[in-house]
Each structure stands twice: as structure tokens, then as C-alpha cells.
Write a protein that holds these residues in place. Structure first.
Motif, mmCIF file in Angstrom:
data_model
loop_
_atom_site.group_PDB
_atom_site.id
_atom_site.type_symbol
_atom_site.label_atom_id
_atom_site.label_comp_id
_atom_site.label_asym_id
_atom_site.label_seq_id
_atom_site.Cartn_x
_atom_site.Cartn_y
_atom_site.Cartn_z
ATOM 1 N N GLY A 117 0.812 -1.213 0.000
ATOM 2 C CA GLY A 117 0.000 0.000 0.000
ATOM 3 C C GLY A 117 0.844 1.260 0.000
ATOM 4 O O GLY A 117 0.393 2.324 -0.413
ATOM 5 N N LYS A 118 2.091 1.129 0.445
ATOM 6 C CA LYS A 118 3.021 2.267 0.443
ATOM 7 C C LYS A 118 3.941 2.224 -0.778
ATOM 8 O O LYS A 118 5.014 2.807 -0.787
ATOM 9 C CB LYS A 118 3.853 2.261 1.724
ATOM 10 C CG LYS A 118 3.009 2.466 2.962
ATOM 11 C CD LYS A 118 3.836 2.325 4.214
ATOM 12 C CE LYS A 118 2.921 2.450 5.423
ATOM 13 N NZ LYS A 118 3.547 1.937 6.622
ATOM 14 N N ARG A 119 3.505 1.484 -1.780
ATOM 15 C CA ARG A 119 4.194 1.392 -3.072
ATOM 16 C C ARG A 119 5.493 0.601 -3.044
ATOM 17 O O ARG A 119 6.395 0.861 -3.813
ATOM 18 C CB ARG A 119 4.447 2.784 -3.666
ATOM 19 C CG ARG A 119 3.198 3.605 -3.857
ATOM 20 C CD ARG A 119 2.364 2.988 -4.945
ATOM 21 N NE ARG A 119 1.186 3.809 -5.202
ATOM 22 C CZ ARG A 119 -0.001 3.310 -5.408
ATOM 23 N NH1 ARG A 119 -0.190 2.030 -5.401
ATOM 24 N NH2 ARG A 119 -1.018 4.085 -5.659
ATOM 25 N N CYS A 120 5.588 -0.369 -2.152
ATOM 26 C CA CYS A 120 6.732 -1.280 -2.148
ATOM 27 C C CYS A 120 6.406 -2.404 -3.126
ATOM 28 O O CYS A 120 5.632 -3.312 -2.811
ATOM 29 C CB CYS A 120 6.997 -1.824 -0.749
ATOM 30 S SG CYS A 120 8.347 -3.022 -0.690
ATOM 31 N N ARG A 121 6.948 -2.334 -4.319
ATOM 32 C CA ARG A 121 6.572 -3.261 -5.389
ATOM 33 C C ARG A 121 7.009 -4.699 -5.123
ATOM 34 O O ARG A 121 6.340 -5.640 -5.521
ATOM 35 C CB ARG A 121 7.131 -2.773 -6.733
ATOM 36 C CG ARG A 121 6.541 -1.440 -7.153
ATOM 37 C CD ARG A 121 5.046 -1.568 -7.244
ATOM 38 N NE ARG A 121 4.435 -0.295 -7.573
ATOM 39 C CZ ARG A 121 3.230 0.035 -7.212
ATOM 40 N NH1 ARG A 121 2.505 -0.772 -6.504
ATOM 41 N NH2 ARG A 121 2.721 1.193 -7.551
ATOM 42 N N ARG A 122 8.120 -4.896 -4.447
ATOM 43 C CA ARG A 122 8.557 -6.257 -4.135
ATOM 44 C C ARG A 122 7.510 -6.948 -3.253
ATOM 45 O O ARG A 122 7.237 -8.134 -3.403
ATOM 46 C CB ARG A 122 9.924 -6.219 -3.439
ATOM 47 C CG ARG A 122 10.435 -7.550 -2.984
ATOM 48 C CD ARG A 122 10.980 -8.348 -4.130
ATOM 49 N NE ARG A 122 11.543 -9.600 -3.591
ATOM 50 C CZ ARG A 122 11.592 -10.710 -4.249
ATOM 51 N NH1 ARG A 122 11.173 -10.763 -5.490
ATOM 52 N NH2 ARG A 122 12.094 -11.782 -3.712
ATOM 53 N N SER A 123 6.905 -6.199 -2.348
ATOM 54 C CA SER A 123 5.857 -6.747 -1.483
ATOM 55 C C SER A 123 4.661 -7.213 -2.311
ATOM 56 O O SER A 123 4.052 -8.239 -2.016
ATOM 57 C CB SER A 123 5.401 -5.701 -0.470
ATOM 58 O OG SER A 123 6.457 -5.381 0.399
ATOM 59 N N LEU A 124 4.337 -6.468 -3.353
ATOM 60 C CA LEU A 124 3.224 -6.835 -4.236
ATOM 61 C C LEU A 124 3.516 -8.169 -4.933
ATOM 62 O O LEU A 124 2.650 -9.042 -5.015
ATOM 63 C CB LEU A 124 2.981 -5.722 -5.252
ATOM 64 C CG LEU A 124 1.786 -5.872 -6.169
ATOM 65 C CD1 LEU A 124 0.497 -6.009 -5.379
ATOM 66 C CD2 LEU A 124 1.707 -4.670 -7.104
ATOM 67 N N TYR A 125 4.742 -8.335 -5.399
ATOM 68 C CA TYR A 125 5.147 -9.588 -6.034
ATOM 69 C C TYR A 125 5.026 -10.753 -5.042
ATOM 70 O O TYR A 125 4.498 -11.817 -5.370
ATOM 71 C CB TYR A 125 6.581 -9.485 -6.557
ATOM 72 C CG TYR A 125 7.129 -10.799 -7.040
ATOM 73 C CD1 TYR A 125 6.768 -11.308 -8.280
ATOM 74 C CD2 TYR A 125 7.991 -11.550 -6.244
ATOM 75 C CE1 TYR A 125 7.255 -12.535 -8.718
ATOM 76 C CE2 TYR A 125 8.479 -12.766 -6.664
ATOM 77 C CZ TYR A 125 8.103 -13.252 -7.907
ATOM 78 O OH TYR A 125 8.585 -14.465 -8.333
ATOM 79 N N ASP A 153 1.369 -4.412 -12.171
ATOM 80 C CA ASP A 153 1.345 -5.859 -12.381
ATOM 81 C C ASP A 153 2.290 -6.509 -11.373
ATOM 82 O O ASP A 153 3.480 -6.209 -11.363
ATOM 83 C CB ASP A 153 1.774 -6.195 -13.804
ATOM 84 C CG ASP A 153 1.704 -7.676 -14.120
ATOM 85 O OD1 ASP A 153 1.358 -8.479 -13.220
ATOM 86 O OD2 ASP A 153 1.994 -8.036 -15.274
ATOM 87 N N PRO A 154 1.770 -7.391 -10.521
ATOM 88 C CA PRO A 154 2.632 -8.008 -9.504
ATOM 89 C C PRO A 154 3.829 -8.762 -10.079
ATOM 90 O O PRO A 154 4.894 -8.774 -9.469
ATOM 91 C CB PRO A 154 1.702 -8.976 -8.776
ATOM 92 C CG PRO A 154 0.329 -8.552 -9.111
ATOM 93 C CD PRO A 154 0.387 -7.844 -10.419
ATOM 94 N N LEU A 155 3.659 -9.364 -11.254
ATOM 95 C CA LEU A 155 4.770 -10.140 -11.831
ATOM 96 C C LEU A 155 5.855 -9.248 -12.422
ATOM 97 O O LEU A 155 6.956 -9.700 -12.678
ATOM 98 C CB LEU A 155 4.240 -11.124 -12.875
ATOM 99 C CG LEU A 155 3.286 -12.194 -12.317
ATOM 100 C CD1 LEU A 155 2.903 -13.174 -13.413
ATOM 101 C CD2 LEU A 155 3.863 -12.906 -11.124
ATOM 102 N N ALA A 156 5.568 -7.975 -12.614
ATOM 103 C CA ALA A 156 6.571 -7.035 -13.122
ATOM 104 C C ALA A 156 7.313 -6.362 -11.966
ATOM 105 O O ALA A 156 8.149 -5.506 -12.191
ATOM 106 C CB ALA A 156 5.893 -5.983 -13.983
#
Length: 158
Positions: A117-125, A153-156
Motif C-alpha cells: 500500500g506504500k508502493r513497495c513493489r517487491r511486497s506486491l510480487y 502488475d505483480p509479476l513485473a
């Protein structure tokens, strides 16, 4: 739930609304969208027991961008379903609750959700990876839902 007093108002949103059924519900009434059932048979039973008189079509949702609504919807559903760690909207009338058995898995997932939610993309993956392993039959739907909720996109996000 917006049910009349005669239709079991004490039941939680995750319990089947059919009289006497204690099972977890994954299906929603397609008309009112407010009561849930574990099976089609329970839906028919509840309809005959009086839901047919109380059921009203759900009001049309206001037109808002999906990116603004989906994360708030997830938060609301999680507040309403305290045993769930994430809720997958399989289709308009069917939600799948994901609940991790081990407390450490629950805490890890909640931490990742907060960081995403704080834009940490690795967490989304990592969230996508954990959810896809827990519900492999819904892996693509999970990816789509996370993409809409977090705008990437979580995979990106490796």
C-alpha cells in the motif's frame, strides 16, 4: 446484511444464510447481493423460507474509477470477515476467502499488504506469490485483482 428481523440477522457475512446451515458461504444472492450461501441447494431453501419476500435488487453502484474502489472494498470485506486474510472476487457473485493457518504466515501477509500500500513493489510480487500458492486455481484472477488494487502488475515487480 440488510435482511428483515425474521431472517437471521445474527449470522456473520461468511456463514451460510440458509436456516440451520453452519457452513462457510462463498456464493451471494445474485439479486440483492447481501446474503451468502454455501451451495445452490441452501439458496433455494432460504428463498422458500422467506428470503423471496425480503429480497430486493441491489442499488446500482456509483460510477467511480476501479482503482479507487477495489482496495477500499478489500479493506471493508476483511473488516467484515475477521478470519480471512485476503478475499478473492472470483466473479460478481462469488468470493473466495483466503485464511492462512499459521500465525506467522498471517502476520507476514499483513506486513506485505501494508508495504504494498506504500508502493513497495517487491511486497506486491510476494503477495501474489503467496496467494497463488494458497489458491492455485485462482492464480490469474489474483494477479488481475492485485493489479487493479495497487496499480501495477505483480509479476513485473520482482
Amino acid at each position: 446484511m440488510t435482511e428483515s428481523a425474521s431472517e437471521q440477522p445474527s449470522r456473520s457475512d461468511t456463514t451460510c444464510a440458509a436456516p440451520g446451515c453452519p457452513k462457510e458461504a462463498h456464493l451471494k444472492c445474485s439479486r440483492c447481493q447481501t446474503v451468502r450461501y454455501c451451495s445452490k441447494a441452501c439458496q433455494v431453501t432460504h428463498w422458500k423460507a422467506g428470503h423471496s419476500k425480503a429480497c430486493r435488487a441491489a442499488p446500482a453502484a456509483p460510477a467511480t474509477p476501479p482503482e479507487e474502489d477495489t482496495l477500499a472494498r478489500q479493506d471493508r470485506l476483511l473488516r467484515e470477515s475477521p478470519r480471512a486474510d485476503y478475499i478473492i472476487e472470483v466473479d460478481r457473485t462469488h468470493d473466495r476467502h483466503v485464511a492462512f493457518e499459521r500465525m506467522q504466515d498471517r502476520l507476514l501477509f499483513r506486513m506485505l499488504r501494508g508495504k504494498a500500500g506504500k508502493r513497495c513493489r517487491r511486497s506486491l510480487y510476494l503477495m501474489n506469490d503467496i496467494l497463488a500458492k494458497a489458491q492455485p486455481e485462482h492464480a490469474e484472477r489474483i494477479r488481475q485483482q492485485l493489479r487493479v488494487e495497487y496499480g501495477a502488475d505483480p509479476l513485473a515487480c520482482k
